[in-house]
Write an enzyme that holds these catalytic residues in place. Structure first.
Site, PDB file in Angstrom:
ATOM      1  N   ASP A 157      43.180  41.632  29.606  1.00 33.99           N
ATOM      2  CA  ASP A 157      43.837  40.585  30.045  1.00 33.99           C
ATOM      3  C   ASP A 157      42.892  39.569  30.960  1.00 33.99           C
ATOM      4  O   ASP A 157      43.169  38.818  31.682  1.00 33.99           O
ATOM      5  CB  ASP A 157      44.995  40.951  31.171  1.00 33.99           C
ATOM      6  CG  ASP A 157      44.341  41.797  32.026  1.00 33.99           C
ATOM      7  OD1 ASP A 157      43.010  41.798  32.194  1.00 33.99           O
ATOM      8  OD2 ASP A 157      44.903  42.536  32.883  1.00 33.99           O
ATOM      9  N   GLU A 184      45.475  47.803  24.562  1.00 33.32           N
ATOM     10  CA  GLU A 184      46.331  47.717  25.855  1.00 33.32           C
ATOM     11  C   GLU A 184      47.221  46.481  26.003  1.00 33.32           C
ATOM     12  O   GLU A 184      47.357  45.863  26.908  1.00 33.32           O
ATOM     13  CB  GLU A 184      45.345  47.619  27.012  1.00 33.32           C
ATOM     14  CG  GLU A 184      45.690  48.272  28.392  1.00 33.32           C
ATOM     15  CD  GLU A 184      44.810  48.234  29.625  1.00 33.32           C
ATOM     16  OE1 GLU A 184      43.926  48.998  29.646  1.00 33.32           O
ATOM     17  OE2 GLU A 184      44.743  46.983  30.181  1.00 33.32           O
ATOM     18  N   GLU A 220      45.310  36.943  35.102  1.00 35.37           N
ATOM     19  CA  GLU A 220      45.412  37.895  34.011  1.00 35.37           C
ATOM     20  C   GLU A 220      46.846  38.052  33.416  1.00 35.37           C
ATOM     21  O   GLU A 220      47.068  38.463  32.180  1.00 35.37           O
ATOM     22  CB  GLU A 220      45.049  39.346  34.658  1.00 35.37           C
ATOM     23  CG  GLU A 220      43.609  39.748  35.050  1.00 35.37           C
ATOM     24  CD  GLU A 220      43.265  38.895  36.236  1.00 35.37           C
ATOM     25  OE1 GLU A 220      44.100  38.219  37.144  1.00 35.37           O
ATOM     26  OE2 GLU A 220      41.854  38.783  36.566  1.00 35.37           O
ATOM     27  N   HIS A 239      37.898  42.920  44.335  1.00 34.26           N
ATOM     28  CA  HIS A 239      37.476  41.985  43.722  1.00 34.26           C
ATOM     29  C   HIS A 239      38.412  40.706  42.913  1.00 34.26           C
ATOM     30  O   HIS A 239      38.054  39.992  42.660  1.00 34.26           O
ATOM     31  CB  HIS A 239      36.511  42.327  42.416  1.00 34.26           C
ATOM     32  CG  HIS A 239      37.385  42.712  41.336  1.00 34.26           C
ATOM     33  ND1 HIS A 239      37.860  43.917  41.048  1.00 34.26           N
ATOM     34  CD2 HIS A 239      37.953  41.856  40.344  1.00 34.26           C
ATOM     35  CE1 HIS A 239      38.424  44.060  40.083  1.00 34.26           C
ATOM     36  NE2 HIS A 239      38.610  42.953  39.498  1.00 34.26           N
ATOM     37  N   ARG A 245      40.694  37.951  42.077  1.00 33.63           N
ATOM     38  CA  ARG A 245      40.611  36.278  42.169  1.00 33.63           C
ATOM     39  C   ARG A 245      41.569  35.845  43.404  1.00 33.63           C
ATOM     40  O   ARG A 245      41.234  35.226  44.132  1.00 33.63           O
ATOM     41  CB  ARG A 245      40.788  35.503  41.029  1.00 33.63           C
ATOM     42  CG  ARG A 245      39.553  34.978  40.437  1.00 33.63           C
ATOM     43  CD  ARG A 245      39.643  33.988  39.342  1.00 33.63           C
ATOM     44  NE  ARG A 245      38.769  33.420  38.720  1.00 33.63           N
ATOM     45  CZ  ARG A 245      37.828  33.848  38.317  1.00 33.63           C
ATOM     46  NH1 ARG A 245      37.694  34.928  37.833  1.00 33.63           N
ATOM     47  NH2 ARG A 245      36.557  33.081  37.905  1.00 33.63           N
ATOM     48  N   HIS A 281      31.477  44.530  43.827  1.00 34.51           N
ATOM     49  CA  HIS A 281      31.372  43.590  42.687  1.00 34.51           C
ATOM     50  C   HIS A 281      30.230  42.489  42.916  1.00 34.51           C
ATOM     51  O   HIS A 281      29.807  42.298  43.934  1.00 34.51           O
ATOM     52  CB  HIS A 281      32.611  42.960  42.546  1.00 34.51           C
ATOM     53  CG  HIS A 281      33.037  42.219  41.268  1.00 34.51           C
ATOM     54  ND1 HIS A 281      32.683  41.047  41.018  1.00 34.51           N
ATOM     55  CD2 HIS A 281      33.860  42.468  40.343  1.00 34.51           C
ATOM     56  CE1 HIS A 281      32.828  40.497  39.547  1.00 34.51           C
ATOM     57  NE2 HIS A 281      33.646  41.460  39.292  1.00 34.51           N
TER      58      HIS A 281
HETATM   59  C1  UD1 Z   1      36.793  39.179  35.796  1.00 31.99           C
HETATM   60  C2  UD1 Z   1      38.236  39.032  35.084  1.00 31.99           C
HETATM   61  C3  UD1 Z   1      39.157  40.258  35.791  1.00 31.99           C
HETATM   62  C4  UD1 Z   1      38.670  41.445  35.969  1.00 31.99           C
HETATM   63  C5  UD1 Z   1      37.124  41.288  36.523  1.00 31.99           C
HETATM   64  C6  UD1 Z   1      36.406  42.960  36.269  1.00 31.99           C
HETATM   65  C7  UD1 Z   1      38.967  37.202  34.515  1.00 31.99           C
HETATM   66  C8  UD1 Z   1      39.234  35.631  34.901  1.00 31.99           C
HETATM   67  N1  UD1 Z   1      38.764  37.712  35.256  1.00 31.99           N
HETATM   68  O1  UD1 Z   1      36.955  38.803  37.187  1.00 31.99           O
HETATM   69  O2  UD1 Z   1      40.424  39.998  35.259  1.00 31.99           O
HETATM   70  O3  UD1 Z   1      39.439  42.181  36.662  1.00 31.99           O
HETATM   71  O4  UD1 Z   1      36.527  40.525  35.709  1.00 31.99           O
HETATM   72  O5  UD1 Z   1      35.401  43.077  37.249  1.00 31.99           O
HETATM   73  O6  UD1 Z   1      38.778  37.106  33.304  1.00 31.99           O
HETATM   74  N2  UD1 Z   1      28.872  38.284  38.488  1.00 31.99           N
HETATM   75  C9  UD1 Z   1      27.619  38.640  38.378  1.00 31.99           C
HETATM   76  N3  UD1 Z   1      27.114  39.636  37.787  1.00 31.99           N
HETATM   77  C10 UD1 Z   1      28.279  40.400  36.655  1.00 31.99           C
HETATM   78  C11 UD1 Z   1      29.513  39.892  36.955  1.00 31.99           C
HETATM   79  C12 UD1 Z   1      29.770  39.008  37.897  1.00 31.99           C
HETATM   80  O7  UD1 Z   1      26.622  38.067  38.962  1.00 31.99           O
HETATM   81  O8  UD1 Z   1      27.674  41.415  35.775  1.00 31.99           O
HETATM   82  C13 UD1 Z   1      29.300  37.346  39.270  1.00 31.99           C
HETATM   83  C14 UD1 Z   1      29.173  35.781  38.794  1.00 31.99           C
HETATM   84  O9  UD1 Z   1      28.619  34.844  39.705  1.00 31.99           O
HETATM   85  C15 UD1 Z   1      30.616  35.403  38.139  1.00 31.99           C
HETATM   86  C16 UD1 Z   1      31.448  35.961  39.305  1.00 31.99           C
HETATM   87  O10 UD1 Z   1      30.648  37.331  39.485  1.00 31.99           O
HETATM   88  O11 UD1 Z   1      30.531  33.905  38.013  1.00 31.99           O
HETATM   89  C17 UD1 Z   1      32.766  36.161  38.763  1.00 31.99           C
HETATM   90  O12 UD1 Z   1      32.983  36.834  37.298  1.00 31.99           O
HETATM   91  P1  UD1 Z   1      34.055  36.477  36.631  1.00 31.99           P
HETATM   92  O13 UD1 Z   1      33.809  37.135  35.302  1.00 31.99           O
HETATM   93  O14 UD1 Z   1      34.344  34.841  36.614  1.00 31.99           O
HETATM   94  O15 UD1 Z   1      35.426  37.121  37.654  1.00 31.99           O
HETATM   95  P2  UD1 Z   1      35.597  38.499  38.027  1.00 31.99           P
HETATM   96  O16 UD1 Z   1      36.296  38.486  39.284  1.00 31.99           O
HETATM   97  O17 UD1 Z   1      34.436  39.267  37.679  1.00 31.99           O
HETATM   98  N1  UDP Z   2      33.733  50.859  37.865  1.00 32.70           N
HETATM   99  C1  UDP Z   2      32.643  51.412  37.641  1.00 32.70           C
HETATM  100  N2  UDP Z   2      31.691  51.036  38.615  1.00 32.70           N
HETATM  101  C2  UDP Z   2      32.136  50.487  39.921  1.00 32.70           C
HETATM  102  C3  UDP Z   2      33.269  50.270  40.228  1.00 32.70           C
HETATM  103  C4  UDP Z   2      34.251  50.342  39.011  1.00 32.70           C
HETATM  104  O1  UDP Z   2      32.319  51.645  36.712  1.00 32.70           O
HETATM  105  O2  UDP Z   2      31.058  50.291  40.752  1.00 32.70           O
HETATM  106  C5  UDP Z   2      34.757  50.947  36.872  1.00 32.70           C
HETATM  107  C6  UDP Z   2      36.085  51.586  37.008  1.00 32.70           C
HETATM  108  O3  UDP Z   2      35.888  53.351  36.835  1.00 32.70           O
HETATM  109  C7  UDP Z   2      36.995  51.110  35.991  1.00 32.70           C
HETATM  110  C8  UDP Z   2      36.301  49.666  35.952  1.00 32.70           C
HETATM  111  O4  UDP Z   2      35.171  49.820  36.424  1.00 32.70           O
HETATM  112  O5  UDP Z   2      36.827  51.772  34.853  1.00 32.70           O
HETATM  113  C9  UDP Z   2      37.429  48.705  36.567  1.00 32.70           C
HETATM  114  O6  UDP Z   2      36.861  47.401  36.744  1.00 32.70           O
HETATM  115  P1  UDP Z   2      37.017  46.399  37.548  1.00 32.70           P
HETATM  116  O7  UDP Z   2      37.895  46.913  38.823  1.00 32.70           O
HETATM  117  O8  UDP Z   2      35.868  45.627  37.610  1.00 32.70           O
HETATM  118  O9  UDP Z   2      38.243  45.469  36.739  1.00 32.70           O
HETATM  119  P2  UDP Z   2      39.784  45.725  36.502  1.00 32.70           P
HETATM  120  O10 UDP Z   2      39.990  47.075  36.184  1.00 32.70           O
HETATM  121  O11 UDP Z   2      40.297  45.434  37.909  1.00 32.70           O
HETATM  122  O12 UDP Z   2      39.907  44.665  35.608  1.00 32.70           O
END
Ligand code: UD1
Ligand code: UDP
Length: 384
Positions: free
Chosen positions: A98, A120, A134, A207, A209, A240
């Protein structure tokens, strides 16, 4: 032998955790040519998972920007992925879950009339603002999908209620259990666990949004009060990478002796930490699937969940984001052994760890065998 070219597209940590076991299975399958394109919606957190599974992608759009917004993510993926799809011409495009990556990738496939398979499929809250965005993403992906890989019977039921064709739904279990089978080990050590030795360890993540801002401040303040009030509790929060999350976390949780804010753990470490924790506090989606399998109580700091299976089983409790409620619910588990034990039952509603095999088999069956368009119950390949 006729082979099917399958392109898997993903870009965030949770998608990688759940797609990598499937990619390994697709690579093994002699009737499938597997291609992987990463959108790079995440960077470090995605690379961590890819390295652990030892999977090399065929392409990485590398779109991530600091503090990216939903429009940037979607537009950049749509444009970048178009080039990959035009060059590779896959017969099936696989997306997961999602995220904005899932939505944009499915849309890119739809625009090119490439069949889309949704891993999924069928999770729902039916509230477009929770989780945001999502719930929109997953419904939109299901709107354009041709194959639905539903993790549970409940997910299949929801798809049927939305009038999806039962012959296109496959109940497979969740590939997260495939991953989990290979990570938790009896012998494991880590300096953070040494630090927590002798204490009750709370493993904490946040984390979402829609929680960034006031809701996150509430849940962080509740966590800080818990640690201050219970001297035998230590809290570990693998942060995160989102700078907005980090700023709030350091501001509220940064100066407590019994709280550690650490870098994201790789999935091997995270699963082993979870297996050794006292309880989990999170707003994550995937963790709600993993913790029940390990028998770890989870306080879900959200107002809704698309994963009611774990709530019904008693392992998950939705506690929202109000400081007092989060505090009281955590306090209850720390003080009341009976309430705690009631949530410790290990239940696993998400299958037997063979979801990836079922998905690969369903793809081959769909493209090379007789397409089953069954009368009512969907294609239950075997009970997960
Ligand atoms: C995204 C997904 C969310 C999921 C989450 C898992 C969308 C809209 N959201 O949200 O569904 O639960 O991933 O973690 O698709 N960043 C880094 N390095 C990384 C990852 C992120 O620096 O490896 C920072 C960047 O500044 C980025 C920000 O985190 O702009 C947010 O990342 P983004 O993918 O937009 O949103 P998530 O909250 O991670
Ligand atoms: N996870 C990880 N390292 C961390 C935190 C979470 O590997 O420090 C794993 C966790 O076991 C799960 C996945 O990341 O498999 C969940 O990701 P996240 O919470 O970022 O996204 P969501 O599931 O909410 O979309």
């Amino acid at each position: 032998m006729k082979k099917i070219k399958v392109a898997s597209i993903f870009g965030t940590r949770p998608e990688a955790v759940k797609m990598c076991p499937l990619i390994l299975e697709l690579q093994k399958h002699e009737q499938i040519i597997s291609k992987v394109c990463l959108t790079g919606q995440h960077r470090e957190m995605l690379n961590q998972v890819m390295e652990l599974f030892g999977i090399q992608a065929d392409c990485n759009l590398d779109i991530m920007e600091k503090n990216q917004n939903l429009t940037q993510i979607t537009v950049n993926i749509l444009e970048g992925l178009g080039r990959f799809l035009d060059a590779e011409k896959p017969e099936l495009l696989l997306v997961h879950g999602d995220t904005s990556t899932s939505f944009a990738a499915a849309l890119a496939g739809f625009y090119r009339k490439i069949p889309v398979g949704h891993v999924e499929a069928g999770l729902r809250t039916y509230n477009l603002h929770s989780p945001y965005p999502e719930e929109f993403n997953r419904q939109a992906v299901d709107l354009v999908s041709d194959l639905y890989f539903a993790p549970t019977e409940l997910a299949r039921k929801r798809l049927l209620e939305e009038k999806k064709n039962p012959g296109q739904i496959f109940v497979t279990g969740n590939t997260v259990i495939d991953a989990l089978k290979n990570t938790v080990t009896e012998i494991y050590s880590n300096e953070h666990l040494d630090w927590a030795e002798g204490s009750r360890l709370i493993l904490f993540t946040s984390h979402r949004r829609e929680n960034i801002g006031e809701p996150m401040r509430h849940i962080f303040r509740a966590a800080r009060r818990i640690v201050q009030d219970f001297p035998d509790v230590k809290l570990l929060y693998p942060l995160h990478k989102n700078p907005k999350v980090r700023e709030i976390a350091y501001g509220i949780l940064g100066n407590e002796e019994r709280i550690r804010l650490i870098e994201p753990l790789d999935i091997y470490d995270f699963h082993n930490f979870m297996a050794r924790s006292f309880l989990v506090m999170t707003d994550s989606g995937g963790i709600q699937e993993e913790a029940p399998a390990l028998g770890k109580p989870v306080l879900v700091m959200r107002d809704t969940t698309e994963r009611p299976e774990g709530v019904e089983a008693g392992t998950l409790k939705l506690v929202g984001t109000q400081e007092d409620v989060v505090y009281k619910e955590t306090e209850k588990l720390l003080k009341d052994e009976k309430s705690y034990q009631a949530m410790c039952n290990a239940v696993n509603p998400y299958g037997d760890g063979h979801a990836s095999e079922r998905i690969a088999e369903a793809i081959v069956q769909w493209f090379l065998g007789d397409k089953i368009v069954s009368g009512g119950n969907g294609n239950v390949l075997s009970e997960p």
